[in-house]
Design an enzyme around this catalytic site. Structure first.
Site, PDB file in Angstrom:
ATOM      1  N   HIS A  12       0.823  -1.212   0.000  1.00 20.19           N
ATOM      2  CA  HIS A  12       0.000   0.000   0.000  1.00 20.19           C
ATOM      3  C   HIS A  12       0.861   1.268   0.000  1.00 20.19           C
ATOM      4  O   HIS A  12       2.056   1.255   0.342  1.00 20.19           O
ATOM      5  CB  HIS A  12      -0.922   0.017   1.224  1.00 20.19           C
ATOM      6  CG  HIS A  12      -0.169   0.043   2.529  1.00 20.19           C
ATOM      7  ND1 HIS A  12       0.366   1.194   3.061  1.00 20.19           N
ATOM      8  CD2 HIS A  12       0.141  -0.953   3.399  1.00 20.19           C
ATOM      9  CE1 HIS A  12       0.976   0.915   4.199  1.00 20.19           C
ATOM     10  NE2 HIS A  12       0.851  -0.382   4.435  1.00 20.19           N
ATOM     11  N   GLU A  56      -1.627  -6.906   7.506  1.00 18.28           N
ATOM     12  CA  GLU A  56      -0.315  -6.751   8.126  1.00 18.28           C
ATOM     13  C   GLU A  56      -0.263  -7.531   9.442  1.00 18.28           C
ATOM     14  O   GLU A  56      -1.291  -7.939   9.985  1.00 18.28           O
ATOM     15  CB  GLU A  56      -0.048  -5.256   8.370  1.00 18.28           C
ATOM     16  CG  GLU A  56       1.333  -4.928   8.926  1.00 18.28           C
ATOM     17  CD  GLU A  56       2.473  -5.410   8.049  1.00 18.28           C
ATOM     18  OE1 GLU A  56       2.654  -6.649   7.962  1.00 18.28           O
ATOM     19  OE2 GLU A  56       3.197  -4.565   7.502  1.00 18.28           O
TER      20      GLU A  56
END
Length: 209
Positions: free
Chosen positions: A11, A84
């Site tokens: 990202h 994550e």
């Protein structure tokens, strides 16, 4: 059915990335730079002619993937296994905060040990296992010869890649974390059917302000 290529795309930048805070699964949005990074990377990734787009279900990955959707028309399919690492009570801390509160854990982390990110968090090897499982299923469910873009996170992307490649944990640090909005390309070897790294930490080489 099996994909030929997996593109692991981190990202764009967030304010917590800039402040070097433990971000984990906190749903921190992209900042202005991160949005610009995603817009700049999207046409470059589109040139790889992806046929599928996947993303972690956190906002920063969904927003990053949306930039590629706007170019290709591909809708991102979400998988929470691509998130994550969960950092538990370390969320929002900086390294100096952790060093002050738990110097042993901080020292082990800096040595590259497989440290659990707080009592309620995950280890890197656990993250690698869940992300690799997702990548395996995504790759195997794709049509033959497909290129699949998977929008994920820095540590999660690296750990999942290394586990997918069946590298020993001691070698995982050989690959640094993907930079914001950079990507890795995994190519399936036609002869043996295994994955190999074709490119790593690729990004748009321009200044984005």
């Amino acid at each position: 059915m099996t994909a030929d290529r997996l593109v692991l795309w981190r990202h764009g930048q967030t304010d917590w990335n800039v402040a070097t805070r433990f971000q984990g699964q906190a749903d921190i949005p992209l900042n202005a730079t991160g949005l610009a990074q995603a817009r700049a990377a999207a046409p470059v990734l589109a040139a790889l002619e992806p046929t599928e787009l996947w993303a972690s279900d956190l906002g920063r990955t969904r927003t990053t993937a949306a930039a590629l959707t706007s170019v290709t028309g591909l809708e991102a399919r979400l998988d929470p296994r691509l998130r994550e690492i969960h950092v538990g009570t370390w969320e929002g801390l900086q390294g100096s905060d952790l060093d002050a509160s738990d110097p042993e854990a901080y020292a082990a982390l800096r040595r590259g040990e497989d440290v659990r990110r707080s009592a309620t968090g995950e280890t890197v090897s656990e993250v690698g296992e869940r992300v690799a499982q997702a990548l395996t299923e995504i790759g195997e469910s794709a049509v033959d010869g497909a290129t699949v873009v998977v929008t994920t996170h820095g540590l999660a992307g690296r750990a999942g890649m290394c586990r997918l490649l069946e590298l020993p944990f001691a070698h995982w640090r050989t690959f640094g974390s993907l930079d914001n909005c950079a990507w890795a390309v995994l190519q399936r070897h036609r002869g043996g059917g295994y994955w190999r790294v074709a490119a790593y930490d690729v990004s748009v080489q321009e200044t984005i302000s």
